[in-house]
Design a protein around this motif. Structure first.
Motif, PDB file in Angstrom:
ATOM      1  N   SER A 198       0.830  -1.201   0.000  1.00  0.00           N
ATOM      2  CA  SER A 198       0.000   0.000   0.000  1.00  0.00           C
ATOM      3  C   SER A 198       0.861   1.246   0.000  1.00  0.00           C
ATOM      4  O   SER A 198       1.839   1.337   0.738  1.00  0.00           O
ATOM      5  CB  SER A 198      -0.919   0.009   1.219  1.00  0.00           C
ATOM      6  N   THR A 199       0.498   2.203  -0.839  1.00  0.00           N
ATOM      7  CA  THR A 199       1.091   3.542  -0.810  1.00  0.00           C
ATOM      8  C   THR A 199      -0.055   4.548  -0.861  1.00  0.00           C
ATOM      9  O   THR A 199      -1.175   4.196  -1.239  1.00  0.00           O
ATOM     10  CB  THR A 199       2.029   3.789  -2.011  1.00  0.00           C
ATOM     11  N   PRO A 200       0.197   5.787  -0.516  1.00  0.00           N
ATOM     12  CA  PRO A 200      -0.868   6.794  -0.609  1.00  0.00           C
ATOM     13  C   PRO A 200      -0.934   7.455  -1.984  1.00  0.00           C
ATOM     14  O   PRO A 200      -1.577   8.488  -2.146  1.00  0.00           O
ATOM     15  CB  PRO A 200      -0.458   7.812   0.465  1.00  0.00           C
ATOM     16  N   PHE A 201      -0.263   6.860  -2.981  1.00  0.00           N
ATOM     17  CA  PHE A 201      -0.080   7.543  -4.258  1.00  0.00           C
ATOM     18  C   PHE A 201      -1.011   7.014  -5.336  1.00  0.00           C
ATOM     19  O   PHE A 201      -1.461   5.874  -5.307  1.00  0.00           O
ATOM     20  CB  PHE A 201       1.369   7.401  -4.717  1.00  0.00           C
ATOM     21  N   TYR A 202      -1.241   7.893  -6.324  1.00  0.00           N
ATOM     22  CA  TYR A 202      -2.052   7.498  -7.473  1.00  0.00           C
ATOM     23  C   TYR A 202      -1.561   8.240  -8.705  1.00  0.00           C
ATOM     24  O   TYR A 202      -0.822   9.218  -8.600  1.00  0.00           O
ATOM     25  CB  TYR A 202      -3.538   7.795  -7.230  1.00  0.00           C
ATOM     26  N   TYR A 203      -1.977   7.751  -9.871  1.00  0.00           N
ATOM     27  CA  TYR A 203      -1.590   8.403 -11.121  1.00  0.00           C
ATOM     28  C   TYR A 203      -2.837   8.934 -11.812  1.00  0.00           C
ATOM     29  O   TYR A 203      -3.908   8.327 -11.762  1.00  0.00           O
ATOM     30  CB  TYR A 203      -0.841   7.435 -12.037  1.00  0.00           C
ATOM     31  N   PRO A 204      -2.764  10.095 -12.459  1.00  0.00           N
ATOM     32  CA  PRO A 204      -3.952  10.715 -13.042  1.00  0.00           C
ATOM     33  C   PRO A 204      -4.426  10.063 -14.329  1.00  0.00           C
ATOM     34  O   PRO A 204      -5.555  10.275 -14.744  1.00  0.00           O
ATOM     35  CB  PRO A 204      -3.519  12.166 -13.278  1.00  0.00           C
ATOM     36  N   GLY A 205      -3.582   9.287 -15.021  1.00  0.00           N
ATOM     37  CA  GLY A 205      -4.032   8.591 -16.219  1.00  0.00           C
ATOM     38  C   GLY A 205      -3.992   9.413 -17.495  1.00  0.00           C
ATOM     39  O   GLY A 205      -4.535   8.999 -18.517  1.00  0.00           O
ATOM     40  N   ALA A 206      -3.396  10.594 -17.459  1.00  0.00           N
ATOM     41  CA  ALA A 206      -3.277  11.439 -18.651  1.00  0.00           C
ATOM     42  C   ALA A 206      -1.984  12.239 -18.545  1.00  0.00           C
ATOM     43  O   ALA A 206      -1.521  12.535 -17.443  1.00  0.00           O
ATOM     44  CB  ALA A 206      -4.476  12.385 -18.764  1.00  0.00           C
ATOM     45  N   PRO A 207      -1.367  12.604 -19.677  1.00  0.00           N
ATOM     46  CA  PRO A 207      -0.130  13.389 -19.628  1.00  0.00           C
ATOM     47  C   PRO A 207      -0.321  14.694 -18.862  1.00  0.00           C
ATOM     48  O   PRO A 207      -1.382  15.315 -18.922  1.00  0.00           O
ATOM     49  CB  PRO A 207       0.171  13.650 -21.115  1.00  0.00           C
ATOM     50  N   GLN A 208       0.713  15.105 -18.150  1.00  0.00           N
ATOM     51  CA  GLN A 208       0.649  16.300 -17.307  1.00  0.00           C
ATOM     52  C   GLN A 208       1.759  17.279 -17.691  1.00  0.00           C
ATOM     53  O   GLN A 208       2.860  16.871 -18.032  1.00  0.00           O
ATOM     54  CB  GLN A 208       0.807  15.919 -15.827  1.00  0.00           C
ATOM     55  N   ARG A 209       1.458  18.578 -17.580  1.00  0.00           N
ATOM     56  CA  ARG A 209       2.485  19.603 -17.769  1.00  0.00           C
ATOM     57  C   ARG A 209       3.276  19.832 -16.491  1.00  0.00           C
ATOM     58  O   ARG A 209       4.445  20.219 -16.535  1.00  0.00           O
ATOM     59  CB  ARG A 209       1.839  20.930 -18.201  1.00  0.00           C
ATOM     60  N   GLN A 210       2.621  19.618 -15.347  1.00  0.00           N
ATOM     61  CA  GLN A 210       3.271  19.781 -14.061  1.00  0.00           C
ATOM     62  C   GLN A 210       2.542  18.894 -13.058  1.00  0.00           C
ATOM     63  O   GLN A 210       1.533  18.273 -13.381  1.00  0.00           O
ATOM     64  CB  GLN A 210       3.246  21.242 -13.615  1.00  0.00           C
ATOM     65  N   SER A 211       3.050  18.822 -11.846  1.00  0.00           N
ATOM     66  CA  SER A 211       2.438  17.953 -10.851  1.00  0.00           C
ATOM     67  C   SER A 211       0.997  18.375 -10.574  1.00  0.00           C
ATOM     68  O   SER A 211       0.726  19.563 -10.367  1.00  0.00           O
ATOM     69  CB  SER A 211       3.231  18.005  -9.542  1.00  0.00           C
ATOM     70  N   PRO A 212       0.044  17.417 -10.559  1.00  0.00           N
ATOM     71  CA  PRO A 212      -1.342  17.760 -10.215  1.00  0.00           C
ATOM     72  C   PRO A 212      -1.563  17.937  -8.728  1.00  0.00           C
ATOM     73  O   PRO A 212      -2.661  18.270  -8.313  1.00  0.00           O
ATOM     74  CB  PRO A 212      -2.138  16.556 -10.751  1.00  0.00           C
ATOM     75  N   GLY A 213      -0.510  17.722  -7.923  1.00  0.00           N
ATOM     76  CA  GLY A 213      -0.651  17.930  -6.482  1.00  0.00           C
ATOM     77  C   GLY A 213      -0.024  16.820  -5.672  1.00  0.00           C
ATOM     78  O   GLY A 213       0.664  15.938  -6.196  1.00  0.00           O
ATOM     79  N   ARG A 214      -0.252  16.867  -4.387  1.00  0.00           N
ATOM     80  CA  ARG A 214       0.311  15.869  -3.482  1.00  0.00           C
ATOM     81  C   ARG A 214      -0.160  14.465  -3.838  1.00  0.00           C
ATOM     82  O   ARG A 214      -1.300  14.261  -4.219  1.00  0.00           O
ATOM     83  CB  ARG A 214      -0.108  16.181  -2.035  1.00  0.00           C
ATOM     84  N   ASN A 215       0.768  13.513  -3.703  1.00  0.00           N
ATOM     85  CA  ASN A 215       0.466  12.084  -3.815  1.00  0.00           C
ATOM     86  C   ASN A 215       0.145  11.611  -5.237  1.00  0.00           C
ATOM     87  O   ASN A 215      -0.462  10.568  -5.411  1.00  0.00           O
ATOM     88  CB  ASN A 215      -0.684  11.686  -2.880  1.00  0.00           C
ATOM     89  N   TYR A 216       0.549  12.371  -6.250  1.00  0.00           N
ATOM     90  CA  TYR A 216       0.351  11.944  -7.636  1.00  0.00           C
ATOM     91  C   TYR A 216       1.693  11.759  -8.337  1.00  0.00           C
ATOM     92  O   TYR A 216       2.620  12.550  -8.145  1.00  0.00           O
ATOM     93  CB  TYR A 216      -0.484  12.965  -8.413  1.00  0.00           C
ATOM     94  N   PHE A 217       1.745  10.732  -9.167  1.00  0.00           N
ATOM     95  CA  PHE A 217       2.906  10.550 -10.035  1.00  0.00           C
ATOM     96  C   PHE A 217       2.407  10.157 -11.412  1.00  0.00           C
ATOM     97  O   PHE A 217       1.226   9.827 -11.604  1.00  0.00           O
ATOM     98  CB  PHE A 217       3.847   9.467  -9.469  1.00  0.00           C
ATOM     99  N   GLU A 218       3.298  10.209 -12.386  1.00  0.00           N
ATOM    100  CA  GLU A 218       2.937   9.921 -13.777  1.00  0.00           C
ATOM    101  C   GLU A 218       3.488   8.565 -14.187  1.00  0.00           C
ATOM    102  O   GLU A 218       4.659   8.263 -13.946  1.00  0.00           O
ATOM    103  CB  GLU A 218       3.509  11.008 -14.692  1.00  0.00           C
ATOM    104  N   LEU A 219       2.632   7.743 -14.793  1.00  0.00           N
ATOM    105  CA  LEU A 219       3.084   6.447 -15.308  1.00  0.00           C
ATOM    106  C   LEU A 219       3.910   6.645 -16.566  1.00  0.00           C
ATOM    107  O   LEU A 219       3.486   7.305 -17.511  1.00  0.00           O
ATOM    108  CB  LEU A 219       1.880   5.565 -15.646  1.00  0.00           C
TER     109      LEU A 219
END
Length: 628
Positions: free
Chosen positions: A559-580
């Motif tokens: 378990s981690t507190p992290f998730y990915y938004p599922g779409a390309p990002q220009r910058q971080s969408p906020g805390r606990n998000y990373f890009e696949l």
């Protein structure tokens, strides 16, 4: 009340004596009558509480009422739902946003909303294109779907999966905006759906005054519910292969007879959906329904659901949960409702919603590649060059099948950057690929920064393809920090080599690349930097941490507190998000990382996007990989 049939037809529904024996037997189990009027192309579904005589009287009096519904295509069918409420079937609503209808014993569905939606649904039934596919990303659910305009506004949100209630005898809401036209329009925008059915609840349910499972008829009731849910799904345009999630609200634990009834009911639900070509899903509380299903996972004789939807409001958008071992429903078969009702506003539109994380089967339009014209690519699509020096890029054009086409390509170089040749004309034959070497030469006085070089292909005067080269103009030995913080995290040697090479091509500081799990964890948690998980080991580690690597939060494995938004990002969408940024192959991972970094730094994407792979419950890689 009357059941509405299609215009141009006149039909009287049969009296009780005329109902088939099968319908009468089914009614005793499901408290639901279905009568097919073949001449009208209508299937009438009537749900009732304890007053079967009253609902049969209503059905017997149903005739043509001059409906304005347009006719269906040849071979299609309509579905109409009726319900009765009276002294023994009084409706009540739990609260704003609730999906359960409560009242006295013998609750029934809301008749007018069900009937209207089913009539509107009929034209779509024969041409359903929405079907099941794996969906990963954030989602939301709300009692009644937002308007199509709101869904369009919410394309600015990180959500791409929306729950859609198909109905059910314990459903408290109305269809509202939910119609086949809504499904088609919203699906075309890229939205995916998690269809839900709110039927009979556990005999020991925590929710008062709802229609409950009859333990002696549990399996048959489950199959009957599946039949009704499939009819509704078809009416709204959800074709075979679509998952339908049964909403089994929380119930008291430790009561073996109740647990047995729920499991038998859900087993019947799964059998019924599978028989119709649909996929079985179950939404329930982690502490009751999900726990009981997990206990049956290794039971070969139990028809377990294909997917589960875990209700556990722990505020963590992850797919791991204490109620389910990591090896159960592990092949992209989970959804998680991680937060309860709250308001969110995106694109100026506010919705009261629950929050969900998805990595399982949903419904949507399949991604079908469409060939609009010649195929174009530029390699490398990211490179660095010093002012006054030159660099080479190879442009490749591929013709379309069966048809020769005359095209023109042109590079729109920014001022101070010379491209030679900068344009060309060619006849592309179906089997022909054209390769052109381009020389890029920034002037000695060109300012050090990143420049986007678009290369456009036109046919008949119209653009048919675009590619982009991101050129980092920077003196030798110097770097260009990104406008927004960026971290490339790799947890295996192959991915690390790709990350280092890409950083060099972009003139990124080498400090933007890390093989430290602790550093990647901290950067993701803080949320200031866009963290790209390069390769499957890095993606699995940040999403599940199956290996149990040491981390600043001292979280245990799985378990981690992290998730990915599922779409390309220009910058971080906020805390606990990373890009696949992972695929099953090293070459695919390198290509995807190139595309995502180009989008983050330059705002452009190469035309042919590589699709990331969803993380898996696997222990791969190393917590510390040297940056080479």
């Amino acid at each position: 009340s009357s059941a509405v049939v299609l215009p141009g037809t006149s039909a009287a529904l049969p009296q009780k004596a005329a109902l088939p024996a099968a319908a009468t037997a089914a009614a005793a189990v499901s408290h639901m009558l279905q009568v097919e009027v073949s001449v009208a192309g209508v299937l009438v579904t009537a749900a009732y509480g304890a007053n079967e005589t009253q609902i049969r009287t209503i059905l017997a009096g149903a005739t043509q009422t001059g409906a304005t519904q347009t006719g269906t295509a040849s071979g299609s069918s309509a579905s109409t739902t009726a319900a009765v409420s009276g002294p023994s079937a009084t409706q009540g609503v739990l609260s704003s946003g609730s999906e359960l209808v409560t009242g006295q014993a013998g609750t029934a569905q809301a008749a007018s909303a069900q009937a209207t939606a089913a009539q509107q649904a009929a034209p779509a039934a024969a041409t359903a294109r929405v079907s099941g596919l794996t969906g990963s990303g954030l989602g939301f659910d709300t009692c009644t779907v937002p308007s199509a305009a709101t869904m369009t506004s919410w394309l600015s949100s990180p959500y791409r999966v929306a729950a859609t209630y198909l109905g059910g005898m314990n459903w408290a809401c109305s269809y509202g905006n939910f119609t086949p036209a809504w499904v088609r329009k919203v699906a075309a925008e890229g939205w995916r759906f998690a269809p839900l059915w709110v039927g009979r609840q556990a005999p020991c349910t925590n929710v008062p005054f709802v229609a409950k499972i009859n333990p002696s008829q549990a399996a048959a009731e489950g199959q009957s519910e599946a039949k009704s849910a499939v009819a509704a799904a078809r009416a709204f345009g959800f074709g075979p292969g679509t998952p339908v999630y049964f909403d089994m609200e929380g119930y008291q634990t430790g009561q073996s007879a109740c647990t047995r009834a729920v499991l038998n009911f859900l087993g019947g639900w799964t059998r019924g959906l599978h028989a119709a070509g649909y996929v079985s899903g179950v939404y329930s509380s982690a502490s009751s329904g999900i726990t009981d299903l997990a206990h049956q996972y290794g039971n070969a004789g139990y028809p377990r659901p294909d997917d589960i939807w875990i209700a556990d409001w722990n505020s963590e958008p992850v797919l791991t949960d204490h109620a389910v071992p990591n090896g159960d429903w592990a092949n992209h078969q989970r959804l998680h409702q991680y937060a309860g009702p709250h308001n969110e506003t995106w694109g100026g539109a506010t919705v009261n919603m629950d929050s969900d994380a998805a990595d399982g089967l949903v419904a949507g339009l399949p991604a079908v590649p469409v060939l609009h014209g010649p195929n174009e690519s530029a390699a490398p699509s990211e490179l660095r060059v010093a002012p006054g020096q030159t660099a080479r890029v190879r442009l490749t054009l591929q013709g379309v099948p069966n048809t020769p086409v005359a095209v023109r390509w042109q590079a729109a170089a920014p001022k101070g950057l010379t491209v030679s040749p900068s344009a060309g004309n060619v006849d592309l034959w179906p089997s022909m690929a054209l390769s052109v070497g381009l020389t890029l030469a920034p002037s000695k006085s060109l300012a050090a920064r990143r420049y986007s070089l678009p290369i456009t292909v036109t046919a008949g005067g119209k653009p048919v393809a675009d590619s982009f080269v991101l050129v980092s103009v920077v003196p030798a030995g110097r770097t260009l920090p990104p406008a927004h913080p960026l971290v490339l995290y790799a947890a295996d040697k192959t991915s690390m080599s790709a990350a280092v090479a890409i950083a060099a091509a972009l003139a990124l500081p080498l400090s933007d690349v890390t093989g430290s799990y602790s550093r990647a964890w901290t950067a993701t948690a803080v949320g200031k930097a866009l963290v790209l998980a390069v390769g499957q080991p890095a993606a699995d580690a940040l999403y599940f941490n199956v290996c149990g690597w040491a981390n600043p939060a001292k979280r245990k494995a799985g378990s981690t507190p992290f998730y990915y938004p599922g779409a390309p990002q220009r910058q971080s969408p906020g805390r606990n998000y990373f890009e696949l940024s992972d695929t099953p192959t090293a070459a695919g991972t390198a290509q995807l990382t190139t595309q995502l970094t180009q989008y983050a730094l330059g705002g452009t994407l190469p035309e042919h996007q590589t699709v990331p792979a969803a993380p898996t419950l696997a222990c791969l890689g190393s917590p510390n990989v040297p940056v080479r």
